[in-house]
Design a protein around this motif. Sequence first.
Motif, short mmCIF file in Angstrom:
data_model
loop_
_atom_site.label_atom_id
_atom_site.label_comp_id
_atom_site.label_asym_id
_atom_site.label_seq_id
_atom_site.Cartn_x
_atom_site.Cartn_y
_atom_site.Cartn_z
N VAL A 18 4.72 4.74 -2.79
CA VAL A 18 3.71 5.64 -3.06
C VAL A 18 2.77 5.04 -4.41
O VAL A 18 3.22 4.55 -5.30
CB VAL A 18 4.28 7.22 -3.73
CG1 VAL A 18 4.55 7.95 -2.25
CG2 VAL A 18 5.32 7.01 -4.60
N CYS A 19 1.56 5.63 -4.22
CA CYS A 19 0.59 5.39 -5.44
C CYS A 19 0.68 6.33 -6.18
O CYS A 19 1.46 7.18 -6.45
CB CYS A 19 -1.03 5.39 -4.47
SG CYS A 19 -1.26 7.21 -4.18
N ALA A 20 0.13 6.04 -7.55
CA ALA A 20 0.10 6.82 -8.85
C ALA A 20 0.01 8.31 -8.52
O ALA A 20 0.68 9.11 -9.01
CB ALA A 20 -0.69 6.36 -9.90
N ASP A 21 -1.00 8.53 -7.60
CA ASP A 21 -1.43 10.09 -7.41
C ASP A 21 -0.50 10.71 -6.30
O ASP A 21 0.06 11.70 -6.72
CB ASP A 21 -2.92 10.08 -6.74
CG ASP A 21 -4.05 9.71 -7.56
OD1 ASP A 21 -3.69 9.74 -8.71
OD2 ASP A 21 -5.13 9.67 -7.15
N HIS A 22 0.02 10.11 -5.54
CA HIS A 22 1.03 10.59 -4.49
C HIS A 22 2.21 10.75 -5.15
O HIS A 22 3.31 11.59 -5.16
CB HIS A 22 1.06 10.06 -3.07
CG HIS A 22 0.23 10.35 -2.22
ND1 HIS A 22 -0.73 9.44 -1.76
CD2 HIS A 22 -0.12 11.39 -1.71
CE1 HIS A 22 -1.66 10.16 -0.77
NE2 HIS A 22 -1.22 11.58 -1.04
N LEU A 23 2.77 9.71 -6.24
CA LEU A 23 3.70 10.08 -7.06
C LEU A 23 3.66 11.23 -7.86
O LEU A 23 4.78 11.94 -7.92
CB LEU A 23 4.09 8.79 -7.89
CG LEU A 23 5.31 8.85 -8.99
CD1 LEU A 23 6.61 8.84 -8.14
CD2 LEU A 23 5.24 7.74 -10.06
N ARG A 53 0.81 -1.23 0.17
CA ARG A 53 -0.05 0.12 -0.14
C ARG A 53 0.77 1.17 -0.16
O ARG A 53 1.92 1.14 0.62
CB ARG A 53 -0.92 -0.01 1.39
CG ARG A 53 -1.83 -1.17 1.33
CD ARG A 53 -3.18 -0.81 0.90
NE ARG A 53 -3.93 -1.71 0.26
CZ ARG A 53 -4.52 -1.87 -0.76
NH1 ARG A 53 -4.86 -0.99 -1.69
NH2 ARG A 53 -5.22 -3.12 -1.22
N CYS A 54 0.35 2.41 -0.57
CA CYS A 54 0.89 3.77 -0.38
C CYS A 54 1.17 4.01 1.13
O CYS A 54 0.23 3.77 1.80
CB CYS A 54 0.06 4.67 -1.03
SG CYS A 54 0.66 6.44 -0.89
N SER A 55 2.44 4.56 1.34
CA SER A 55 2.80 4.96 2.74
C SER A 55 1.66 6.22 3.30
O SER A 55 1.67 6.62 4.16
CB SER A 55 4.02 5.40 2.67
OG SER A 55 4.95 4.82 2.18
N ARG A 56 0.89 6.85 2.24
CA ARG A 56 0.29 8.07 2.39
C ARG A 56 -1.23 7.93 2.35
O ARG A 56 -2.04 8.91 2.62
CB ARG A 56 0.77 9.40 1.64
CG ARG A 56 2.37 9.52 2.08
CD ARG A 56 2.97 10.42 1.07
NE ARG A 56 2.57 11.95 1.06
CZ ARG A 56 3.03 12.69 0.11
NH1 ARG A 56 3.82 12.58 -0.63
NH2 ARG A 56 2.74 14.10 0.55
N CYS A 57 -1.78 6.94 1.66
CA CYS A 57 -3.15 6.42 1.81
C CYS A 57 -3.15 5.17 1.43
O CYS A 57 -2.49 4.10 1.43
CB CYS A 57 -3.80 7.40 0.43
SG CYS A 57 -3.44 7.04 -1.32
N ALA A 58 -4.60 4.46 1.26
CA ALA A 58 -4.79 3.35 1.19
C ALA A 58 -4.55 2.75 -0.33
O ALA A 58 -4.75 1.44 -0.57
CB ALA A 58 -6.23 2.88 1.60
ZN LIG Z 1 -1.31 7.32 -2.04
#
Ligand SMILES: [Zn+2]
Length: 311
Positions: free
Chosen positions: A21-26, A2-7
């Motif tokens: 990180v997920c695509a959005d947070h990247l 999972r992303c360290s900042r969201c699910a």
């Molecule tokens: Zn994220």
Amino acid sequence: MRCSRCAAPAVVDQPYRGAHVCADHLAASVEERFRRELRRQLPGFGRGTIAVALSGGKDSAVALFLAHRVLAPRPRVRLVAISVDEGIAGYRPRTLRAAAKLTDSLGVDHVIVRSHTELGTTTDRTARLTQGTPPCSYCGVWRRRLLNRTALAEGAAAMILGFNLDDLAQTVLMNLVRGDIDQLGRMAPHRGGRAEFVPRIAPLAQVPEREVFLYALAAGLPFDHAECPHASRALRNRFREIVWELESAQPGTRQALLKARDRIVDGSTGGATERAPGRCGSCGGPAAGTICRACEFLRSAATATPLPGTA
Ligand SMILES: [Zn+2]
Ligand code: SF4
Ligand SMILES: [Zn+2]
């Protein structure tokens, strides 16, 4: 994972900051690092022309896309993309098509300069004539000359390059290994220009190559994956592997190399600015010696004897 900042699911790990990180947070973190570096390398810029060196590959495509996103809302700033056609068959025509597609979609002015017209020779031709010299040595020098001249003609205050964290870490290590502290001081990002020299900046300096690639894919940017047919002879490939191994063993190595460069350059210039280049006695462009390397290479290419069947 999972992303360290969201699910959301992570698309990339960032061991140098202990995160996934997920695509959005990247996307958000790439843009944030770009903005921060642009502010740091080009403080207080609110009026005038900024050039972007656009090869048609992923790095310069992301640099142009983000420069446009950040600077287009400023009414007194003009962006111009500059591409160099070095004359490399099977490679450059494809990347130039991708570059034109991107500038068309963004509505950014696009200037293409050709080695054949401007220098009277091409990388392919010189490679055939001088087989003992790695093509990247003169090709890169000539490209920098053409980019600088064109940026000057466009009245640019600075030129954005697509160099990412990996590129810059490799360049720092190459210069350190050669003991070439002067060259370390001359590499981008520059902190000041001169009448005949447009400073080159690198706002993607803190973004690893893999993250630039993922950003370009996610943003749907047109770019070309083609590899230059001369690239296999480049010394840089060795340094790419070495930096990658060091980074895997010790995450954060790339950032540390960039910091080391800044500290060495600041130490050798008293923190003022990089050592300013002199002028070339032949073309008047920036030069470390009495003539610039672009002119040196042009002279050697002009006097090279064609090998049998290669002219
Ligand atoms: Zn994220
Ligand atoms: S890889 Fe070398 S020869 Fe090919 S375009 Fe780049 S600098 Fe020129
Ligand atoms: Zn010169």
